[in-house]
Design a protein around this motif. Structure first.
Motif, PDB file in Angstrom:
ATOM      1  N   UNK A   2     109.282  36.526 -36.413  1.00 27.83           N
ATOM      2  CA  UNK A   2     107.565  37.250 -36.965  1.00 27.83           C
ATOM      3  C   UNK A   2     107.030  35.471 -36.972  1.00 27.83           C
ATOM      4  N   UNK A   3     107.560  34.712 -37.551  1.00 26.42           N
ATOM      5  CA  UNK A   3     106.982  33.740 -37.314  1.00 26.42           C
ATOM      6  C   UNK A   3     106.355  33.178 -36.221  1.00 26.42           C
ATOM      7  N   UNK A   4     107.438  33.118 -35.088  1.00 26.68           N
ATOM      8  CA  UNK A   4     107.075  32.431 -34.112  1.00 26.68           C
ATOM      9  C   UNK A   4     105.680  32.981 -32.900  1.00 26.68           C
ATOM     10  N   UNK A   5     105.223  34.365 -33.516  1.00 27.34           N
ATOM     11  CA  UNK A   5     104.072  34.890 -33.548  1.00 27.34           C
ATOM     12  C   UNK A   5     102.303  34.096 -33.752  1.00 27.34           C
ATOM     13  N   UNK A   6     101.378  34.639 -32.598  1.00 25.49           N
ATOM     14  CA  UNK A   6     100.061  34.362 -33.123  1.00 25.49           C
ATOM     15  C   UNK A   6      99.912  34.895 -34.669  1.00 25.49           C
ATOM     16  N   UNK A   7      99.843  35.774 -34.141  1.00 21.12           N
ATOM     17  CA  UNK A   7      99.040  37.317 -35.387  1.00 21.12           C
ATOM     18  C   UNK A   7      99.872  37.916 -35.701  1.00 21.12           C
ATOM     19  N   UNK A   8     100.261  38.164 -37.275  1.00 17.48           N
ATOM     20  CA  UNK A   8     101.101  39.382 -37.605  1.00 17.48           C
ATOM     21  C   UNK A   8     100.358  39.906 -38.387  1.00 17.48           C
TER      22      UNK A   8
ATOM     23  N   UNK B 121      91.758  11.593 -31.655  1.00 16.70           N
ATOM     24  CA  UNK B 121      91.371  10.961 -30.894  1.00 16.70           C
ATOM     25  C   UNK B 121      92.403  11.387 -29.562  1.00 16.70           C
ATOM     26  N   UNK B 122      93.773  11.985 -29.647  1.00 17.98           N
ATOM     27  CA  UNK B 122      94.426  12.839 -28.418  1.00 17.98           C
ATOM     28  C   UNK B 122      93.729  14.028 -28.520  1.00 17.98           C
ATOM     29  N   UNK B 123      93.318  14.473 -30.147  1.00 16.31           N
ATOM     30  CA  UNK B 123      92.804  16.409 -29.825  1.00 16.31           C
ATOM     31  C   UNK B 123      91.796  16.371 -29.279  1.00 16.31           C
ATOM     32  N   UNK B 124      90.824  15.414 -29.472  1.00 17.50           N
ATOM     33  CA  UNK B 124      89.837  15.202 -28.579  1.00 17.50           C
ATOM     34  C   UNK B 124      89.854  15.121 -26.942  1.00 17.50           C
ATOM     35  N   UNK B 125      90.667  14.587 -26.581  1.00 16.04           N
ATOM     36  CA  UNK B 125      91.256  14.544 -25.318  1.00 16.04           C
ATOM     37  C   UNK B 125      91.101  15.902 -25.154  1.00 16.04           C
ATOM     38  N   UNK B 126      92.751  16.506 -25.610  1.00 19.46           N
ATOM     39  CA  UNK B 126      92.567  17.760 -25.532  1.00 19.46           C
ATOM     40  C   UNK B 126      92.234  18.765 -25.002  1.00 19.46           C
ATOM     41  N   UNK B 127      91.161  18.570 -26.286  1.00 22.09           N
ATOM     42  CA  UNK B 127      89.993  19.640 -25.846  1.00 22.09           C
ATOM     43  C   UNK B 127      89.276  19.710 -24.741  1.00 22.09           C
TER      44      UNK B 127
ATOM     45  N   UNK C 256      95.810  24.515 -26.452  1.00 20.76           N
ATOM     46  CA  UNK C 256      94.933  23.281 -27.771  1.00 20.76           C
ATOM     47  C   UNK C 256      96.034  23.634 -28.782  1.00 20.76           C
ATOM     48  N   UNK C 257      95.289  24.830 -29.535  1.00 18.77           N
ATOM     49  CA  UNK C 257      95.626  24.728 -30.699  1.00 18.77           C
ATOM     50  C   UNK C 257      96.952  24.582 -31.334  1.00 18.77           C
ATOM     51  N   UNK C 258      98.125  25.107 -30.404  1.00 17.86           N
ATOM     52  CA  UNK C 258      99.277  25.091 -31.021  1.00 17.86           C
ATOM     53  C   UNK C 258      99.946  23.235 -30.866  1.00 17.86           C
ATOM     54  N   UNK C 259      99.264  22.185 -29.275  1.00 13.51           N
ATOM     55  CA  UNK C 259      99.628  21.060 -29.210  1.00 13.51           C
ATOM     56  C   UNK C 259      98.654  19.953 -29.995  1.00 13.51           C
ATOM     57  N   UNK C 260      97.230  20.803 -30.833  1.00 10.28           N
ATOM     58  CA  UNK C 260      96.816  20.170 -31.329  1.00 10.28           C
ATOM     59  C   UNK C 260      97.415  19.167 -31.954  1.00 10.28           C
ATOM     60  N   UNK C 261      97.866  20.137 -33.176  1.00  9.76           N
ATOM     61  CA  UNK C 261      98.236  20.365 -34.592  1.00  9.76           C
ATOM     62  C   UNK C 261      99.657  19.031 -34.470  1.00  9.76           C
ATOM     63  N   UNK C 262     100.035  18.748 -33.998  1.00 13.15           N
ATOM     64  CA  UNK C 262     100.955  17.435 -33.834  1.00 13.15           C
ATOM     65  C   UNK C 262     100.305  16.049 -33.487  1.00 13.15           C
ATOM     66  N   UNK C 263      99.264  16.131 -32.672  1.00  9.08           N
ATOM     67  CA  UNK C 263      97.994  15.043 -32.477  1.00  9.08           C
ATOM     68  C   UNK C 263      97.055  14.122 -33.439  1.00  9.08           C
TER      69      UNK C 263
END
Length: 263
Positions: free
Chosen positions: A120-126, A225-231, A215-222
């Motif tokens: 269940x935690x793997x889902x985006x919305x519960x 500056x890396x988040x902004x480039x990813x966007x 974008x959201x799933x990857x950005x939280x690990x960055x």
């Protein structure tokens, strides 16, 4: 009938855990069928959303120990990292939903325990019904939760809450689960609410939806500056493409959008 019930209704994929007589306890067949189903969805670019649910009286009561430990080779098989996957097979049933390029909505009712909690935690919305009860139950068996929980739960609730739930294994009713951030919505008609959300998502540009999930799933690990480039990088994959232009034109022309399959 298999352990997974898979239906495709237009752009919506419905995935049902289908061992109702065992509260959808996860056996070896369910591990394999669930992984295969996720791979099938990932390869189908016409799918725009997934509805994940459990048949019978509960979402999933966790690992079916009697089935899994019946054969000694099962545990090494589940724990082995192979096939160039980030996760092992035990982890893939929870983690693979996060890798899908489309939103996953889990509809929860009854027991959502152990491995079922981690799926269940793997889902985006519960979306949870009032009868849903959640538990990280592995401590009851002297185990730690190891089905991808470290990649999902820390982004849902705080570390002190996670530790308390892991160390006690206590059962959390739906209303408290909502307060703790474990579920997104509570609704007496959880399936109806989940379908409504899925249908709303299916009406949006599939390119914008898939790239924003990435974008959201990857950005939280960055770093910032890396988040902004990813966007910016992901926006270039959407901006000016056919689905983005269709979104604009349909709004200006006040009509329903007619999107192509995601790119």
């Amino acid at each position: 009938m298999g352990c997974i019930k898979y239906q495709k209704e237009g752009p919506l994929a419905k995935v049902g855990l289908n061992r109702p007589e065992k509260y959808n306890g996860i056996n070896m067949a369910m591990f394999n069928e669930l992984i295969a189903t996720v791979e099938e969805i990932a390869a189908d670019k016409s799918i725009r959303a997934v509805l994940l649910y459990g048949e019978g009286k509960g979402f999933c009561a966790g690992l079916d120990f009697t089935e899994v430990i019946k054969q000694p080779q099962n545990i090494p098989y589940l724990m082995n990292f192979s096939d160039d996957k980030v996760a092992n097979k035990a982890q893939q049933v929870g983690y693979a939903w996060t890798e899908l390029p489309v939103p996953v909505i889990a509809v929860l009712h009854g027991p959502v325990f152990g491995g079922g909690f981690q799926i269940a935690m793997g889902a985006d919305i519960r979306v949870a019904s009032l009868c849903a009860v959640l538990s990280i139950m592995e401590i009851k068996w002297g185990l730690i939760p190891d089905m991808s929980i470290t990649t999902t739960l820390p982004y849902v609730t705080s570390l002190d809450v996670i530790k308390e739930l892991m160390w006690t294994g206590r059962k959390v009713p739906a209303e408290e689960a909502k307060e703790l951030g474990l579920v997104t919505h509570i609704d007496e008609n959880a399936m109806e609410r989940g379908l409504f959300l899925a249908e709303q998502i299916c009406q949006q540009s599939p390119d914008a939806i898939s790239q924003s999930k990435r974008m959201i799933n990857e950005a939280i690990q960055l770093r910032h500056a890396e988040r902004l480039r990813l966007e910016a990088e992901l926006q270039t994959k959407v901006l000016g493409k056919s689905n983005q232009l269709e979104a604009m034109q349909s709004n200006f022309q006040k009509r329903a959008a007619n999107y192509k399959d995601r790119q």
